[in-house]
Design a protein around this motif. Structure first.
Motif, short mmCIF file in Angstrom:
data_model
loop_
_atom_site.label_atom_id
_atom_site.label_comp_id
_atom_site.label_asym_id
_atom_site.label_seq_id
_atom_site.Cartn_x
_atom_site.Cartn_y
_atom_site.Cartn_z
N GLN A 441 -43.54 47.61 93.49
CA GLN A 441 -42.51 46.56 93.39
C GLN A 441 -42.79 45.64 92.22
N ASP A 442 -44.04 45.23 92.05
CA ASP A 442 -44.39 44.30 90.96
C ASP A 442 -44.14 44.94 89.59
N GLU A 443 -44.64 46.17 89.40
CA GLU A 443 -44.50 46.82 88.10
C GLU A 443 -43.04 47.20 87.83
N ALA A 444 -42.36 47.67 88.88
CA ALA A 444 -40.97 48.08 88.71
C ALA A 444 -40.08 46.88 88.36
N GLN A 445 -40.39 45.73 88.95
CA GLN A 445 -39.60 44.53 88.65
C GLN A 445 -39.76 44.14 87.19
N ALA A 446 -40.99 44.23 86.69
CA ALA A 446 -41.23 43.91 85.28
C ALA A 446 -40.49 44.89 84.36
N ILE A 447 -40.51 46.16 84.74
CA ILE A 447 -39.80 47.19 83.95
C ILE A 447 -38.29 46.93 83.97
N LEU A 448 -37.78 46.59 85.16
CA LEU A 448 -36.34 46.34 85.30
C LEU A 448 -35.91 45.11 84.51
N ASP A 449 -36.69 44.04 84.60
CA ASP A 449 -36.36 42.81 83.86
C ASP A 449 -36.28 43.08 82.36
N LYS A 450 -37.21 43.85 81.85
CA LYS A 450 -37.22 44.16 80.42
C LYS A 450 -36.04 45.05 80.05
N ALA A 451 -35.74 46.04 80.89
CA ALA A 451 -34.63 46.95 80.61
C ALA A 451 -33.30 46.20 80.59
N VAL A 452 -33.14 45.25 81.53
CA VAL A 452 -31.92 44.45 81.57
C VAL A 452 -31.81 43.56 80.33
N ALA A 453 -32.94 42.95 79.96
CA ALA A 453 -32.95 42.07 78.77
C ALA A 453 -32.66 42.86 77.50
N ASP A 454 -33.26 44.05 77.39
CA ASP A 454 -33.03 44.89 76.20
C ASP A 454 -31.57 45.32 76.11
#
Length: 494
Positions: A441-454
């Motif tokens: 959950q922690d790592e996936a959230q970081a990945i998702l936040d970056k993907a959304v921002a990009d």
């Protein structure tokens, strides 16, 4: 030439079967000529499944098929939006008959893009009483209490079980409405001794089930989501997800679940293909599959020398213990509706009535290639196996896919390696399920936040370029106009 006549002969024979006993309602061959544009994946497949038989009954209707395959011509484009491309296709082609899945059906009803069918049904006294009631209910719920489409077939999964194995080991067979916990408890009651090529398995799928795969399947039955696409929050570290993973881990650790290290069949002859299927060969007590499994079993019996058939039973499920009368494993992929404002609505309605008729269902139910007929009582059994369990649960619409379109594609590519790594650590007993899900959950959230921002940055850059291009174009146009005006003024001055 001979092949053409043979095809026509077969069609005439099918037509005879289709309309035998229907003398009370003569074929409408004297109807006025009309045209009909139908959207479908492939023209030849359309005629094979629907068009040829409809043309015999309605020879004066000229059908044009617009292939939906062209929608996906640009899917390799990074900016490709399948939903937008689908909408643009319908807007451009203007088909009279549209074919939608359940999520698009609800969207098109909401957007006012489909014609209501209730008035036509009442006018023609068209019988919908023998159509799968749960289907009608689902379509009406999505239509605010009204019908805007009908589906001649549906797909569903159920529990297939080897009744002979249950009898041999004195274990009660699965019942309709069984839960995952009950199913896996039954699976563990079968012996696990013997080598992988001869032993019995309590449960499995054709190519095996990993812990992640089994847990995700259990979670899907309960409607669990590993992320919320509306809030863009990963939601996999919850009690419900932990329970799903614990059920899966315990079942796999027991040895009751089939999960080959080589991922099953990798190539070979048809006989080797069938022999690689543990349930088909009578060494698996339970599996979950669609009705096509029965066709597979029949073909195996015809293909394998000295094949030993066994008694097969079917149970409805597995179900969510919190909602045991419904199933998320029932799919209506082809809902046929009439586009709002269609100039050929009457011809479109005749087509929809025809492919949803009892007579049409009787012909198509002989193979079940396209799933089960929505008309109840048509296919009571296949090759001696009762099919009633497929109709016992109410389908539960799942429109989460529409929301998931918001999730950037880049996220999934980076998420799966994290999941695989953590599940491997769990299976090796180097991490607990709780610890692994927290890390995921922690790592996936970081990945998702970056993907959304990009993606937002990319969209902002694209919008800015479009704006600059528009401004430049306007300036150029304005400049050209000024030049003309100035030239005119100069000339007048002279």
């Amino acid at each position: 030439m001979r092949g053409s006549w043979l095809r026509k002969g077969l069609l005439m024979m099918l037509c005879g079967l289709l309309f035998a006993g229907c003398a009370s309602r003569p074929a409408q061959n004297n109807e006025e000529s009309s045209s009909l544009k139908v959207m479908f994946m492939d023209e030849s497949y359309f005629y094979q499944e629907y068009g040829d038989l409809f043309a015999i009954q309605h020879p004066n209707v000229a059908i044009e098929v617009v292939s939906t395959n062209k929608i996906y011509n640009n899917q390799d484009d990074k900016d490709f939006d399948a939903s937008k491309a689908f909408d643009e296709f319908i807007e451009k082609e203007q088909p009279d008959v549209v074919v939608l899945d359940s999520s698009k059906y609800e969207k098109y009803v909401t957007d006012g893009k489909l014609m209501e069918l209730d008035t036509l049904i009442e006018r023609d006294k068209y019988d919908i009483e023998t159509i799968y009631p749960a289907l009608i209910q689902m379509l009406k719920e999505s239509g605010g209490g009204k019908l805007y489409g009908l589906s001649p077939t549906f797909y569903g999964n159920a529990i297939f079980y080897n009744a002979d194995l249950f009898a041999k080991y004195g274990i009660e067979v699965p019942h309709d409405g069984i839960t995952w916990k009950e199913l896996l408890d039954l699976a563990r009651r079968f012996p696990v001794e013997g080598d992988k090529d001869s032993r019995v398995y309590g449960f499995g799928r054709q190519y095996g089930m990993s812990m992640d795969n089994l847990a995700s399947t259990i979670a899907s039955t309960q409607g669990l989501q590993f992320l919320n696409p509306d809030t863009m929050k990963v939601t996999i570290n919850t009690d419900s997800w932990k329970q799903a993973y614990k059920l899966a881990m315990d079942a796999l650790d027991s040895g009751a679940v089939y999960n080959p290290e080589d991922n099953g069949f990798q190539g070979g002859t048809m006989e080797e293909y069938y022999k690689s299927q543990v349930f088909v060969m009578g060494r698996m007590a339970m599996t979950i599959d669609g009705v096509y499994l029965l066709s597979n079993l029949k073909q195996a019996q015809d293909s394998i020398k000295d094949y030993k058939p066994f008694q097969i039973g079917i149970a409805a499920g597995p179900v969510d213990p919190g909602d045991p009368e419904t199933s998320r494993n029932v799919y209506f992929n082809d809902i046929f509706g009439i586009r709002a404002n269609s100039p050929n609505a009457e011809a479109a309605w005749e087509f929809i009535k025809f492919i949803n008729s009892e007579q049409f269902a009787k012909v198509k139910s002989r193979t079940l290639n396209n799933g089960l007929p929505s008309r109840m009582g048509i296919s009571k059994e296949y090759n001696g196996v009762n099919l009633e369990s497929f109709y016992k649960l109410k389908p539960k619409m799942n429109n989460d896919n529409r929301s998931y379109e918001k999730v950037p594609n880049d996220f999934y590519m980076q998420y799966q390696p994290v999941m695989d790594r953590e599940m491997k650590l769990v299976q090796e007993k180097k991490k607990s399920i709780d610890e692994a899900l927290q890390t995921i959950q922690d790592e996936a959230q970081a990945i998702l936040d970056k993907a959304v921002a990009d993606e937002a940055a990319k969209k902002g850059s694209s919008d800015q370029k479009d704006s600059e291009s528009s401004t430049d174009g306007a300036a150029t146009e304005s400049g050209s106009t000024d030049a003309v005006v100035n030239t005119t003024e100069d000339t007048t001055g002279e």
